[in-house]
Motif scaffolding. Structure first.
Motif, PDB file in Angstrom:
ATOM      1  N   GLN A  71      15.920  83.370  49.159  1.00 47.63           N
ATOM      2  CA  GLN A  71      14.886  82.180  49.194  1.00 47.63           C
ATOM      3  C   GLN A  71      14.753  81.098  48.310  1.00 47.63           C
ATOM      4  O   GLN A  71      14.444  82.090  47.146  1.00 47.63           O
ATOM      5  N   ILE A  72      14.398  80.193  47.956  1.00 50.68           N
ATOM      6  CA  ILE A  72      14.181  79.900  47.056  1.00 50.68           C
ATOM      7  C   ILE A  72      12.649  79.071  46.842  1.00 50.68           C
ATOM      8  O   ILE A  72      12.354  78.610  47.570  1.00 50.68           O
ATOM      9  N   SER A  73      12.206  79.729  45.427  1.00 51.87           N
ATOM     10  CA  SER A  73      11.357  79.724  44.462  1.00 51.87           C
ATOM     11  C   SER A  73      11.177  78.223  44.687  1.00 51.87           C
ATOM     12  O   SER A  73      11.715  77.084  44.525  1.00 51.87           O
ATOM     13  N   ALA A  74       9.948  77.951  44.506  1.00 48.25           N
ATOM     14  CA  ALA A  74       8.948  76.527  44.821  1.00 48.25           C
ATOM     15  C   ALA A  74       9.922  76.246  42.672  1.00 48.25           C
ATOM     16  O   ALA A  74      10.246  74.993  43.058  1.00 48.25           O
ATOM     17  N   ARG A  75       9.526  76.776  41.632  1.00 51.18           N
ATOM     18  CA  ARG A  75      10.608  75.472  40.512  1.00 51.18           C
ATOM     19  C   ARG A  75      11.810  75.747  41.132  1.00 51.18           C
ATOM     20  O   ARG A  75      12.211  75.056  40.476  1.00 51.18           O
ATOM     21  N   GLU A  76      12.683  76.769  41.554  1.00 47.46           N
ATOM     22  CA  GLU A  76      14.201  76.694  41.909  1.00 47.46           C
ATOM     23  C   GLU A  76      13.989  74.601  42.499  1.00 47.46           C
ATOM     24  O   GLU A  76      15.287  74.325  42.723  1.00 47.46           O
ATOM     25  N   GLN A  77      13.366  75.224  43.523  1.00 42.98           N
ATOM     26  CA  GLN A  77      13.189  74.574  44.377  1.00 42.98           C
ATOM     27  C   GLN A  77      13.472  72.343  44.012  1.00 42.98           C
ATOM     28  O   GLN A  77      13.892  70.996  43.794  1.00 42.98           O
ATOM     29  N   GLY A  78      12.101  72.503  42.880  1.00 43.02           N
ATOM     30  CA  GLY A  78      11.748  71.491  41.908  1.00 43.02           C
ATOM     31  C   GLY A  78      11.563  70.415  43.025  1.00 43.02           C
ATOM     32  O   GLY A  78      10.878  70.572  43.742  1.00 43.02           O
ATOM     33  N   SER A  79      12.431  69.279  43.002  1.00 39.91           N
ATOM     34  CA  SER A  79      11.867  67.793  43.476  1.00 39.91           C
ATOM     35  C   SER A  79      12.816  67.553  45.021  1.00 39.91           C
ATOM     36  O   SER A  79      12.775  66.280  45.572  1.00 39.91           O
ATOM     37  N   CYS A  80      13.882  68.836  45.352  1.00 43.06           N
ATOM     38  CA  CYS A  80      14.445  68.609  46.123  1.00 43.06           C
ATOM     39  C   CYS A  80      13.949  69.070  47.816  1.00 43.06           C
ATOM     40  O   CYS A  80      12.999  69.363  47.457  1.00 43.06           O
ATOM     41  N   LYS A  81      14.147  68.293  48.800  1.00 38.84           N
ATOM     42  CA  LYS A  81      13.675  69.037  49.455  1.00 38.84           C
ATOM     43  C   LYS A  81      14.461  70.508  49.993  1.00 38.84           C
ATOM     44  O   LYS A  81      15.471  70.987  49.160  1.00 38.84           O
ATOM     45  N   PRO A  82      13.958  71.019  51.343  1.00 40.39           N
ATOM     46  CA  PRO A  82      13.876  72.139  51.283  1.00 40.39           C
ATOM     47  C   PRO A  82      14.992  72.529  51.820  1.00 40.39           C
ATOM     48  O   PRO A  82      16.029  71.791  52.329  1.00 40.39           O
ATOM     49  N   GLY A  83      15.532  74.308  51.022  1.00 38.88           N
ATOM     50  CA  GLY A  83      17.110  74.745  51.064  1.00 38.88           C
ATOM     51  C   GLY A  83      18.312  73.619  50.479  1.00 38.88           C
ATOM     52  O   GLY A  83      18.968  74.365  49.929  1.00 38.88           O
ATOM     53  N   TRP A  84      17.461  72.824  48.901  1.00 36.29           N
ATOM     54  CA  TRP A  84      18.077  72.984  48.113  1.00 36.29           C
ATOM     55  C   TRP A  84      17.867  73.373  46.752  1.00 36.29           C
ATOM     56  O   TRP A  84      16.461  73.514  47.089  1.00 36.29           O
ATOM     57  N   ARG A  85      18.403  72.699  45.541  1.00 36.52           N
ATOM     58  CA  ARG A  85      17.931  73.668  44.412  1.00 36.52           C
ATOM     59  C   ARG A  85      17.265  72.128  43.087  1.00 36.52           C
ATOM     60  O   ARG A  85      19.193  71.965  43.332  1.00 36.52           O
ATOM     61  N   TYR A  86      16.985  72.585  42.572  1.00 35.79           N
ATOM     62  CA  TYR A  86      16.789  71.538  41.515  1.00 35.79           C
ATOM     63  C   TYR A  86      17.755  71.603  40.148  1.00 35.79           C
ATOM     64  O   TYR A  86      17.492  72.502  40.169  1.00 35.79           O
ATOM     65  N   ALA A  87      18.849  71.042  39.319  1.00 33.50           N
ATOM     66  CA  ALA A  87      19.984  71.580  38.228  1.00 33.50           C
ATOM     67  C   ALA A  87      19.789  70.442  38.028  1.00 33.50           C
ATOM     68  O   ALA A  87      20.340  68.865  38.864  1.00 33.50           O
ATOM     69  N   PHE A  88      19.725  69.829  37.046  1.00 36.38           N
ATOM     70  CA  PHE A  88      20.638  68.903  35.627  1.00 36.38           C
ATOM     71  C   PHE A  88      20.380  67.589  35.998  1.00 36.38           C
ATOM     72  O   PHE A  88      21.567  67.009  36.480  1.00 36.38           O
ATOM     73  N   ASN A  89      19.336  67.453  37.250  1.00 35.40           N
ATOM     74  CA  ASN A  89      18.774  65.833  37.137  1.00 35.40           C
ATOM     75  C   ASN A  89      19.495  65.281  39.041  1.00 35.40           C
ATOM     76  O   ASN A  89      19.963  64.064  39.553  1.00 35.40           O
ATOM     77  N   PHE A  90      19.984  66.983  39.509  1.00 35.05           N
ATOM     78  CA  PHE A  90      20.425  66.621  40.420  1.00 35.05           C
ATOM     79  C   PHE A  90      20.572  67.886  41.733  1.00 35.05           C
ATOM     80  O   PHE A  90      19.540  69.155  41.295  1.00 35.05           O
ATOM     81  N   CYS A  91      20.523  68.304  43.144  1.00 33.08           N
ATOM     82  CA  CYS A  91      20.202  68.785  43.762  1.00 33.08           C
ATOM     83  C   CYS A  91      21.257  69.854  44.619  1.00 33.08           C
ATOM     84  O   CYS A  91      22.343  68.202  44.552  1.00 33.08           O
ATOM     85  N   TYR A  92      21.360  70.462  44.600  1.00 38.55           N
ATOM     86  CA  TYR A  92      22.824  71.453  44.939  1.00 38.55           C
ATOM     87  C   TYR A  92      22.577  72.206  45.880  1.00 38.55           C
ATOM     88  O   TYR A  92      21.248  72.726  46.349  1.00 38.55           O
ATOM     89  N   TYR A  93      23.137  71.956  47.195  1.00 37.80           N
ATOM     90  CA  TYR A  93      22.802  72.800  48.333  1.00 37.80           C
ATOM     91  C   TYR A  93      23.567  73.905  48.784  1.00 37.80           C
ATOM     92  O   TYR A  93      24.990  73.362  48.102  1.00 37.80           O
ATOM     93  N   ILE A  94      23.450  75.443  48.789  1.00 40.97           N
ATOM     94  CA  ILE A  94      24.936  76.303  49.420  1.00 40.97           C
ATOM     95  C   ILE A  94      25.693  76.488  50.009  1.00 40.97           C
ATOM     96  O   ILE A  94      24.096  76.498  51.018  1.00 40.97           O
ATOM     97  N   SER A  95      25.992  76.441  51.182  1.00 40.25           N
ATOM     98  CA  SER A  95      25.753  76.924  52.394  1.00 40.25           C
ATOM     99  C   SER A  95      25.501  77.985  52.827  1.00 40.25           C
ATOM    100  O   SER A  95      25.943  79.229  51.429  1.00 40.25           O
ATOM    101  N   ALA A  96      25.341  78.361  54.273  1.00 39.98           N
ATOM    102  CA  ALA A  96      25.346  79.938  53.908  1.00 39.98           C
ATOM    103  C   ALA A  96      26.414  80.812  54.100  1.00 39.98           C
ATOM    104  O   ALA A  96      27.431  80.138  53.772  1.00 39.98           O
ATOM    105  N   PHE A  97      25.640  82.093  54.079  1.00 42.65           N
ATOM    106  CA  PHE A  97      26.528  83.133  54.316  1.00 42.65           C
ATOM    107  C   PHE A  97      27.861  82.878  55.474  1.00 42.65           C
ATOM    108  O   PHE A  97      29.231  82.734  54.403  1.00 42.65           O
ATOM    109  N   ALA A  98      27.834  82.551  55.971  1.00 42.48           N
ATOM    110  CA  ALA A  98      28.431  83.172  57.151  1.00 42.48           C
ATOM    111  C   ALA A  98      29.063  81.051  56.866  1.00 42.48           C
ATOM    112  O   ALA A  98      29.894  80.286  58.150  1.00 42.48           O
TER     113      ALA A  98
END
Length: 180
Positions: free
Chosen positions: A45-72
């Motif tokens: 699960q992505i915490s609200a802190r990790e998500q930041g200003s990104c849409k659900p499923g994305w992580r915020y860092a370095f003024n960008f949003c990152y989406y990591i594909s699912a395991f499969a």
């Protein structure tokens, strides 16, 4: 498929395939018959802190949003590019050298099924680049012995954060990137 943790890779020196376990470090010339069943871990699960200003499923860092594909969710390089476009981003390209290492750390807890993830990097006319509108390809952090000419698309080795040239049709997990 191979049990979780194993990868089949062509070894040019041996002119054949080797099997590498990225969890234990074991290398062998015959396919493994032991190990995990190949079923992946539950999504982290992505915490609200990790998500930041990104849409659900994305992580915020370095003024960008990152989406990591699912395991499969593994794709060829072009498939990963299309998947990122569908997600509203583009395939990962590093603005900062430490972004790959941030992703390496994140992937240690998220878990992907492949040992590499695709970047936007490709070789055109003998030169590597990140694509139009991105920083120049300078000071790359290559894995030992890379690039070895095995492919014209760039992937990041998830266990180290370093770059590796790979055949574009190989299927790997992928990371998308966009502005919030």
């Amino acid at each position: 498929g191979l049990p979780y943790g194993w990868e089949k890779k062509f070894d040019g020196k041996m002119n054949g395939f080797v099997y590498i376990n990225h969890v234990t470090g074991e290398t062998r010339t015959s396919p493994p018959t032991h190990g995990s069943s190949g079923t992946g871990p539950a999504p982290v699960q992505i915490s609200a802190r990790e998500q930041g200003s990104c849409k659900p499923g994305w992580r915020y860092a370095f003024n960008f949003c990152y989406y990591i594909s699912a395991f499969a969710d593994i794709q060829s390089h072009s498939g990963a590019q299309a998947a990122c476009k569908t997600q509203g981003g583009e395939l990962f390209w590093p603005q900062f050298v430490f972004e790959s290492f941030f992703l390496k750390k994140t992937l240690n807890k998220v878990k992907i099924s492949t040992h590499f993830f695709w970047t936007n990097g490709e070789k055109h006319s003998g030169k590597w680049d990140w694509g139009t509108g991105h920083p120049a390809f300078s000071n790359p952090k290559w894995s030992a012995g890379q690039p070895d000419g095995s492919g014209t698309c760039l992937a990041v080795y998830a266990h180290t954060g370093f770059l590796d040239d790979q055949p574009c049709e190989t299927q790997y997990n992928y990371v998308c990137k966009t502005k919030p």
